[in-house]
Scaffold this motif. Structure first.
Motif, PDB file in Angstrom:
ATOM      1  N   THR A  52       8.580  36.202 -15.552  1.00 29.25           N
ATOM      2  CA  THR A  52       7.437  35.984 -16.441  1.00 29.25           C
ATOM      3  C   THR A  52       6.396  35.102 -15.772  1.00 29.25           C
ATOM      4  O   THR A  52       5.187  35.342 -15.885  1.00 29.25           O
ATOM      5  CB  THR A  52       7.906  35.349 -17.763  1.00 29.25           C
ATOM      6  OG1 THR A  52       8.794  36.260 -18.427  1.00 29.25           O
ATOM      7  CG2 THR A  52       6.743  35.033 -18.676  1.00 29.25           C
ATOM      8  N   THR A  55       4.522  37.237 -13.403  1.00 29.18           N
ATOM      9  CA  THR A  55       3.614  38.139 -14.118  1.00 29.18           C
ATOM     10  C   THR A  55       2.335  37.419 -14.508  1.00 29.18           C
ATOM     11  O   THR A  55       1.230  37.963 -14.363  1.00 29.18           O
ATOM     12  CB  THR A  55       4.310  38.699 -15.379  1.00 29.18           C
ATOM     13  OG1 THR A  55       5.460  39.463 -14.986  1.00 29.18           O
ATOM     14  CG2 THR A  55       3.375  39.585 -16.180  1.00 29.18           C
ATOM     15  N   VAL A 122      11.300  31.492 -23.040  1.00 25.21           N
ATOM     16  CA  VAL A 122      11.591  32.898 -22.734  1.00 25.21           C
ATOM     17  C   VAL A 122      12.936  33.290 -23.336  1.00 25.21           C
ATOM     18  O   VAL A 122      13.965  32.686 -23.042  1.00 25.21           O
ATOM     19  CB  VAL A 122      11.584  33.133 -21.211  1.00 25.21           C
ATOM     20  CG1 VAL A 122      11.954  34.584 -20.888  1.00 25.21           C
ATOM     21  CG2 VAL A 122      10.205  32.801 -20.637  1.00 25.21           C
ATOM     22  N   THR A 156      11.220  38.914 -23.583  1.00 23.84           N
ATOM     23  CA  THR A 156      11.262  39.796 -22.417  1.00 23.84           C
ATOM     24  C   THR A 156      12.279  40.907 -22.662  1.00 23.84           C
ATOM     25  O   THR A 156      13.064  40.857 -23.612  1.00 23.84           O
ATOM     26  CB  THR A 156      11.660  39.018 -21.149  1.00 23.84           C
ATOM     27  OG1 THR A 156      12.949  38.389 -21.367  1.00 23.84           O
ATOM     28  CG2 THR A 156      10.644  37.936 -20.828  1.00 23.84           C
ATOM     29  N   ASN A 193       7.292  42.839 -18.180  1.00 23.34           N
ATOM     30  CA  ASN A 193       7.330  42.352 -16.792  1.00 23.34           C
ATOM     31  C   ASN A 193       7.537  43.468 -15.769  1.00 23.34           C
ATOM     32  O   ASN A 193       7.726  43.182 -14.581  1.00 23.34           O
ATOM     33  CB  ASN A 193       8.460  41.321 -16.639  1.00 23.34           C
ATOM     34  CG  ASN A 193       8.115  39.991 -17.287  1.00 23.34           C
ATOM     35  OD1 ASN A 193       6.961  39.568 -17.281  1.00 23.34           O
ATOM     36  ND2 ASN A 193       9.101  39.341 -17.875  1.00 23.34           N
TER      37      ASN A 193
END
Length: 268
Positions: A52, A55, A122, A156, A193
């Protein structure tokens, strides 16, 4: 006396309700716009945490194969902003997190002074249990109670849901996951992602705007120094309670001497 001349207007001056609303919306965005954004990424090991961070920055800055024991700070220009991302050591799912890891985790907030604009918690989409909730509370609370006001949950691996919406997933997982979202004032974001890093990621801009909106609502960033003071005060208060509980009762020595006197008299 000259007749007053009519006020001249240009095409740019005249605008209808829709144009006026657009201008007001653009002005509001400009007010919330931050030229630099500081982010701290939290989560388990291997939930897509480092991915992440990559990204958001648009390039591979955090090595996915490493089991991080230390915080790593990276920066990049993203759109019209300078973005700082601090990747922190991930905690274990079932094992106790070593004290050194927890200390390093907390140090992550000090790497982007005067404090991060947002903590990105996350969470990989999947079965979420009471143990997961407890682990999150255990580690996020290391930053103090105010950290929740500056936290956004980032989901995610949402592609596993396929046709299920994220809202339905949240309802399905029940009170454990909903507790976390309530603590974050229901601020969450779903990120994909799997888009190659060299391509422009359409979701990153939306995530950063969500961060800016949160900062505006909470009237600033997470204040590291204030939280340090609060945590220290709580620690001292807890120590005082323990000390008071360990003290012997007053006059306990006198009571003991009276007991000895009674024993002495009874033996005569």
């Amino acid at each position: 006396m000259e007749a007053s001349k009519p006020l001249q207007t240009t095409a740019g001056d005249a605008c209808g309700p829709e144009e006026e609303a657009k201008k007001m919306a653009a002005a509001a965005q400009d007010v919330n716009h931050l030229t630099d954004i500081r982010l701290v990424v939290l989560g388990w090991r291997w939930p897509g945490k480092s991915l992440t961070g990559n990204t958001i920055l648009g390039r591979e800055e955090f090595h996915l194969e490493r089991a991080a024991e230390f915080c790593v700070k990276r920066q990049a220009d993203v759109g019209a902003r300078q973005v700082t991302v601090v990747d922190t050591p991930g905690w274990f799912s079932t094992q106790d997190t070593p004290a050194s890891y927890k200390q390093e985790l907390v140090r992550g907030a000090s790497l982007c002074p005067p404090g991060p604009h947002a903590f990105l918690l996350v969470i990989p989409v999947g079965m979420f249990t009471e143990v997961d909730r407890v682990r999150i509370e255990e580690h996020v609370s290391l930053f103090g109670e105010q950290v929740w006001k500056h936290t956004i949950v980032v989901f995610t691996w949402a592609d596993v849901l396929r046709t299920i919406s994220i809202e339905r997933y949240i309802r399905r997982e029940g009170k454990e996951l909903q507790w976390v979202l309530e603590k974050c004032k229901k601020r969450y974001f779903v990120i994909n992602n799997s888009i190659p890093l060299f391509e422009e990621h359409p979701q990153v801009g939306h995530l950063l705007k969500k961060v800016e909106k949160m900062v505006a609502e909470e009237e600033g960033h997470y204040n590291l120094e204030v939280e340090k003071k609060s945590l220290e005060e709580n620690k001292n208060a807890a120590k005082e309670v323990r000390d008071l509980g360990a003290r012997p009762k007053q006059n306990s020595g006198l009571d003991l001497s009276k007991t000895k006197e009674v024993e002495s008299l009874s033996s005569e």
